[in-house]
Write a protein that holds these residues in place. Sequence first.
Motif, PDB file in Angstrom:
ATOM      1  N   LYS A 100      54.540 -33.193  12.981  1.00  0.00           N
ATOM      2  CA  LYS A 100      55.252 -34.217  13.736  1.00  0.00           C
ATOM      3  C   LYS A 100      55.583 -35.372  12.807  1.00  0.00           C
ATOM      4  O   LYS A 100      54.986 -35.496  11.726  1.00  0.00           O
ATOM      5  N   THR A 101      56.543 -36.169  13.211  1.00  0.00           N
ATOM      6  CA  THR A 101      56.922 -37.301  12.377  1.00  0.00           C
ATOM      7  C   THR A 101      56.728 -38.584  13.173  1.00  0.00           C
ATOM      8  O   THR A 101      56.878 -38.606  14.403  1.00  0.00           O
ATOM      9  N   GLU A 102      56.358 -39.633  12.450  1.00  0.00           N
ATOM     10  CA  GLU A 102      56.221 -40.970  13.031  1.00  0.00           C
ATOM     11  C   GLU A 102      56.848 -41.936  12.043  1.00  0.00           C
ATOM     12  O   GLU A 102      56.337 -42.094  10.927  1.00  0.00           O
ATOM     13  N   ASN A 103      57.945 -42.547  12.439  1.00  0.00           N
ATOM     14  CA  ASN A 103      58.709 -43.391  11.523  1.00  0.00           C
ATOM     15  C   ASN A 103      59.028 -42.578  10.267  1.00  0.00           C
ATOM     16  O   ASN A 103      59.603 -41.516  10.378  1.00  0.00           O
ATOM     17  N   ASP A 104      58.586 -43.043   9.073  1.00  0.00           N
ATOM     18  CA  ASP A 104      58.907 -42.267   7.864  1.00  0.00           C
ATOM     19  C   ASP A 104      57.805 -41.268   7.512  1.00  0.00           C
ATOM     20  O   ASP A 104      57.908 -40.542   6.530  1.00  0.00           O
ATOM     21  N   ASP A 105      56.757 -41.210   8.310  1.00  0.00           N
ATOM     22  CA  ASP A 105      55.620 -40.361   7.955  1.00  0.00           C
ATOM     23  C   ASP A 105      55.765 -38.941   8.501  1.00  0.00           C
ATOM     24  O   ASP A 105      56.242 -38.735   9.619  1.00  0.00           O
ATOM     25  N   ILE A 106      55.333 -37.977   7.699  1.00  0.00           N
ATOM     26  CA  ILE A 106      55.224 -36.591   8.144  1.00  0.00           C
ATOM     27  C   ILE A 106      53.741 -36.298   8.306  1.00  0.00           C
ATOM     28  O   ILE A 106      52.954 -36.501   7.368  1.00  0.00           O
TER      29      ILE A 106
END
Length: 110
Positions: A100-106
């Motif tokens: 899943k992604t959150e903002n620029d994070d994977i």
Amino acid sequence: MDSGYVKIAEKSEIPIGKMKKFVSHGKEILIANVNGNFYAICNVCTHERGDLSQGTLEGIIVTCPKHKSKFDVTSGKVVSGPKIVLFHPKIADEPSFSVKTENDDILIKI
Ligand code: FES
């Protein structure tokens, strides 16, 4: 953050159509960017431990650099086995990981 998910990379590290190897929790993980969607499978080829990140990515198919086995990066499933003259061993699917992604994070679930 849901329990079980760990940050493994930032989206900006993996452009569309590219893939990259990361190490987390003692596992080598291949993250692939297919049209802006990220997928994670084990980076170690189930045939003879080829480094999939050194292979090629075409659409959703990653090809091992060693003997050209092909895997679907969205599921880890084998698409075709190694190309070895007169010998066509059956190989196992790659483990795949939920992403899943959150903002620029994977983030992946290890
Ligand atoms: S090590 Fe990947 S196909 Fe042989």
